[in-house]
Design a protein around this motif. Sequence first.
Motif, PDB file in Angstrom:
ATOM      1  N   LEU A  26       0.725  -1.151  -0.102  1.00 15.22           N
ATOM      2  CA  LEU A  26       0.043  -0.026  -0.061  1.00 15.22           C
ATOM      3  C   LEU A  26       0.881   1.385  -0.092  1.00 15.22           C
ATOM      4  CD1 LEU A  26      -2.822   0.871   0.067  1.00 15.22           C
ATOM      5  CD2 LEU A  26      -2.820   1.073   2.651  1.00 15.22           C
ATOM      6  N   THR A  27       1.776   1.373   0.807  1.00 14.52           N
ATOM      7  CA  THR A  27       3.132   2.303   0.718  1.00 14.52           C
ATOM      8  C   THR A  27       3.617   2.428  -0.592  1.00 14.52           C
ATOM      9  OG1 THR A  27       3.512   2.145   3.016  1.00 14.52           O
ATOM     10  CG2 THR A  27       5.088   3.153   1.866  1.00 14.52           C
ATOM     11  N   GLY A  28       3.850   1.534  -1.247  1.00 15.57           N
ATOM     12  CA  GLY A  28       4.424   1.547  -2.550  1.00 15.57           C
ATOM     13  C   GLY A  28       3.257   1.837  -3.733  1.00 15.57           C
ATOM     14  N   LEU A  29       1.992   1.547  -3.452  1.00 15.49           N
ATOM     15  CA  LEU A  29       1.247   2.141  -4.229  1.00 15.49           C
ATOM     16  C   LEU A  29       1.049   3.546  -4.143  1.00 15.49           C
ATOM     17  CD1 LEU A  29      -1.240   1.808  -6.467  1.00 15.49           C
ATOM     18  CD2 LEU A  29      -2.574   1.530  -4.213  1.00 15.49           C
ATOM     19  N   GLU A  30       1.113   4.113  -3.008  1.00 15.84           N
ATOM     20  CA  GLU A  30       1.087   5.435  -2.569  1.00 15.84           C
ATOM     21  C   GLU A  30       1.951   6.347  -3.035  1.00 15.84           C
ATOM     22  OE1 GLU A  30      -0.286   7.953   1.273  1.00 15.84           O
ATOM     23  OE2 GLU A  30       1.225   6.354   1.718  1.00 15.84           O
ATOM     24  N   ARG A  31       3.208   5.903  -3.087  1.00 22.96           N
ATOM     25  CA  ARG A  31       4.527   6.601  -3.525  1.00 22.96           C
ATOM     26  C   ARG A  31       4.184   6.459  -5.198  1.00 22.96           C
ATOM     27  NH1 ARG A  31       9.189   3.972   0.401  1.00 22.96           N
ATOM     28  NH2 ARG A  31       8.385   5.049   2.247  1.00 22.96           N
ATOM     29  N   LEU A  32       3.939   5.480  -5.660  1.00 23.13           N
ATOM     30  CA  LEU A  32       3.946   5.414  -7.205  1.00 23.13           C
ATOM     31  C   LEU A  32       2.842   6.471  -7.725  1.00 23.13           C
ATOM     32  CD1 LEU A  32       3.559   1.474  -7.957  1.00 23.13           C
ATOM     33  CD2 LEU A  32       5.217   3.060  -9.034  1.00 23.13           C
ATOM     34  N   LEU A  33       1.800   6.657  -7.031  1.00 21.33           N
ATOM     35  CA  LEU A  33       0.678   7.716  -7.194  1.00 21.33           C
ATOM     36  C   LEU A  33       1.547   8.800  -7.015  1.00 21.33           C
ATOM     37  CD1 LEU A  33      -2.162   5.819  -5.563  1.00 21.33           C
ATOM     38  CD2 LEU A  33      -2.174   6.391  -7.810  1.00 21.33           C
ATOM     39  N   ALA A  34       2.196   9.313  -6.102  1.00 20.57           N
ATOM     40  CA  ALA A  34       2.641  10.405  -5.623  1.00 20.57           C
ATOM     41  C   ALA A  34       3.893  10.863  -6.668  1.00 20.57           C
ATOM     42  CB  ALA A  34       3.419  10.650  -4.227  1.00 20.57           C
ATOM     43  N   GLN A  35       4.471   9.812  -7.267  1.00 19.98           N
ATOM     44  CA  GLN A  35       5.640  10.130  -8.181  1.00 19.98           C
ATOM     45  C   GLN A  35       4.824  10.062  -9.597  1.00 19.98           C
ATOM     46  OE1 GLN A  35       8.443   6.948  -7.609  1.00 19.98           O
ATOM     47  NE2 GLN A  35       8.769   7.584  -5.286  1.00 19.98           N
ATOM     48  N   VAL A 295      12.566  -2.187  -4.424  1.00 22.38           N
ATOM     49  CA  VAL A 295      12.266  -2.129  -5.819  1.00 22.38           C
ATOM     50  C   VAL A 295      11.876  -0.809  -6.498  1.00 22.38           C
ATOM     51  CG1 VAL A 295      10.601  -2.759  -7.964  1.00 22.38           C
ATOM     52  CG2 VAL A 295      11.528  -4.467  -6.292  1.00 22.38           C
ATOM     53  N   LEU A 296      11.178  -0.095  -5.643  1.00 23.76           N
ATOM     54  CA  LEU A 296      10.661   1.438  -6.050  1.00 23.76           C
ATOM     55  C   LEU A 296      12.043   2.329  -5.952  1.00 23.76           C
ATOM     56  CD1 LEU A 296       7.259   2.213  -4.448  1.00 23.76           C
ATOM     57  CD2 LEU A 296       8.126   3.143  -6.536  1.00 23.76           C
ATOM     58  N   ALA A 297      12.689   2.192  -4.836  1.00 29.58           N
ATOM     59  CA  ALA A 297      14.163   3.043  -4.371  1.00 29.58           C
ATOM     60  C   ALA A 297      14.931   2.747  -5.700  1.00 29.58           C
ATOM     61  CB  ALA A 297      14.505   2.511  -3.183  1.00 29.58           C
ATOM     62  N   ALA A 298      14.874   1.621  -6.075  1.00 31.05           N
ATOM     63  CA  ALA A 298      15.869   1.399  -7.265  1.00 31.05           C
ATOM     64  C   ALA A 298      15.553   1.994  -8.598  1.00 31.05           C
ATOM     65  CB  ALA A 298      16.238  -0.189  -7.490  1.00 31.05           C
ATOM     66  N   GLY A 299      14.216   2.562  -8.603  1.00 26.61           N
ATOM     67  CA  GLY A 299      13.735   3.146  -9.617  1.00 26.61           C
ATOM     68  C   GLY A 299      12.613   1.987 -10.511  1.00 26.61           C
ATOM     69  N   GLY A 300      12.410   0.965 -10.012  1.00 30.75           N
ATOM     70  CA  GLY A 300      11.683  -0.073 -10.582  1.00 30.75           C
ATOM     71  C   GLY A 300      10.382  -0.050 -10.442  1.00 30.75           C
ATOM     72  N   VAL A 301       9.531  -0.998 -10.995  1.00 34.95           N
ATOM     73  CA  VAL A 301       8.102  -0.973 -10.784  1.00 34.95           C
ATOM     74  C   VAL A 301       7.950  -2.188 -10.113  1.00 34.95           C
ATOM     75  CG1 VAL A 301       5.828  -1.104 -12.006  1.00 34.95           C
ATOM     76  CG2 VAL A 301       7.623   0.348 -13.004  1.00 34.95           C
ATOM     77  N   PRO A 302       7.211  -2.186  -8.920  1.00 32.76           N
ATOM     78  CA  PRO A 302       7.026  -3.248  -7.948  1.00 32.76           C
ATOM     79  C   PRO A 302       5.564  -4.007  -8.423  1.00 32.76           C
ATOM     80  CG  PRO A 302       6.290  -1.345  -6.838  1.00 32.76           C
ATOM     81  CD  PRO A 302       6.838  -0.940  -8.043  1.00 32.76           C
TER      82      PRO A 302
END
Length: 505
Positions: A26-35, A295-302
């Motif tokens: 869920l945190t990952g989704l939130e960050r993808l949305l913010a980015q 994965v997100l921190a490395a610029g990838g897509v989880p």
Amino acid sequence: MGEKVVAGGFDLSDRQRYRDKLRQCLTGLERLLAQQRFDRPKNLMGLEIELNLAGADGLPKMLNGQVLERIASRDFQTELAMFNLEVNIAPHRLGGRVFDRLAEELRTSLAYAHRKAGEVDAGIVMIGILPTLDRDDLVTSNLSDVDRYTLLNDQIVAARGEEFTLDIDGVEHLSCTSKSIVPEAACTSVQLHLQVTPARFADVWNAAQAVAAAQIAVGANSPFLFGRELWRESRPPLFQQATDTRPPELQAQGVRPRTWFGERWITSAYELFEENLRYFPALLPICDEEDPLVVLAAGGVPRLAELVLHNGTIYRWNRPVYGIADGVPHLRVENRVLPAGPTVTDVVANAAFYYGVVRALAEDSRPVWTRMPFETAAANFDAACRHGIDARLQWPRRGRLGGTTEVDAVSLVRDELLPLAEAGLDAWGVEPADRDLYLGVIEERCRRRTNGASWQVATFHRAREAGLSRDAALAATTRRYAELMRQGEPAHTWPVGLPEPVALG
């Protein structure tokens, strides 16, 4: 739930670990949305149809493994029970003659599957609930031979801790119990996918919720279950009760069912995923090796595998979907409202109506969800399921008077929603010939006040009046339905009744 799941037991630590992974997702989704990492608009739509296998006698055939082996196409997959299949149509871009192309693909695929099913004396029947299904057909031994279905059944049964109660009070009353979730397999649906940007997601979802009752009213096709005439669209109450993990005490406490309409309008896709974590315990606490935040921190897509799996065990009528295509994440609204059938033309007409009206409602300067309480949309959905084409719905008054007023579903669709659907399809760039052909099917259903459910009921009663027993009338209705379905003319043109006298049963 289409991913491979390996059956096995879970220990106490699995659920806590899975809950932690869900929060990371869920945190990952939130960050993808913010980015703002999500795909840009591509106007993509997709379609899945669940199907029944039946013999020449109209009775279900438990042969999906053998039929799939003969079809040998990745477009066709198993579904929950051995008399079910599912066909998936590749995504299409909305525009041009998309609906004609879609219809041709469906006709080709279904005709091929029907020929292959014929090799084992079965056939494809596209209908919301097969009228000839009996309680003895919907038992655990008829689950498809796939680990994920066995595991899902075991976990829902364990969560509930007692038999499932099926109690649907319609034209007639059905009351029985089941030891498994297999009665859910009676429900065969059409699932319409629409890829949307995060910024448009809430408007599209709200619009889809608002129009769900109208979809059911014109598209109802499931009036029978276990020999009883129930609601005109009996799938929603059956699906809710057959997957209900709540014993009566939890229902009395207001715990939400895993199959539900929802309880509020939304402002973002994130709210739905967050709600799913907050309200619903995990059924399948299977953890993926991926660390989504790394994965997100490395610029990838989880992959957000745990979130996707959990989301697949919560059966919203309009479900949020997270996916990845060509390495880019995207969001979809999955509309799960409609029953399968009756014909390819009917299915595509239902799709054209949905994609058109949702586009128009989502872009309205005075959105319908700002003028209608969510509880009204939910009550409309219930009324449409009960009464189908004869439903009366609450809808916002025109002009600036405010409030809602009661209106016939057919009047609402014909006078207000069809013009919106026309404008919406124009906005998608759909050619007028395509638009007019398929919206014309919806208009004719309204003019004649007939759809798949009303045809089934009228034909069944005609058969009963001719002296057939209940079971024989249901079987004869199913056979006639299958015959007309394969001829392909839309259901509003079907003659009511059986073509010739049949032997009394």
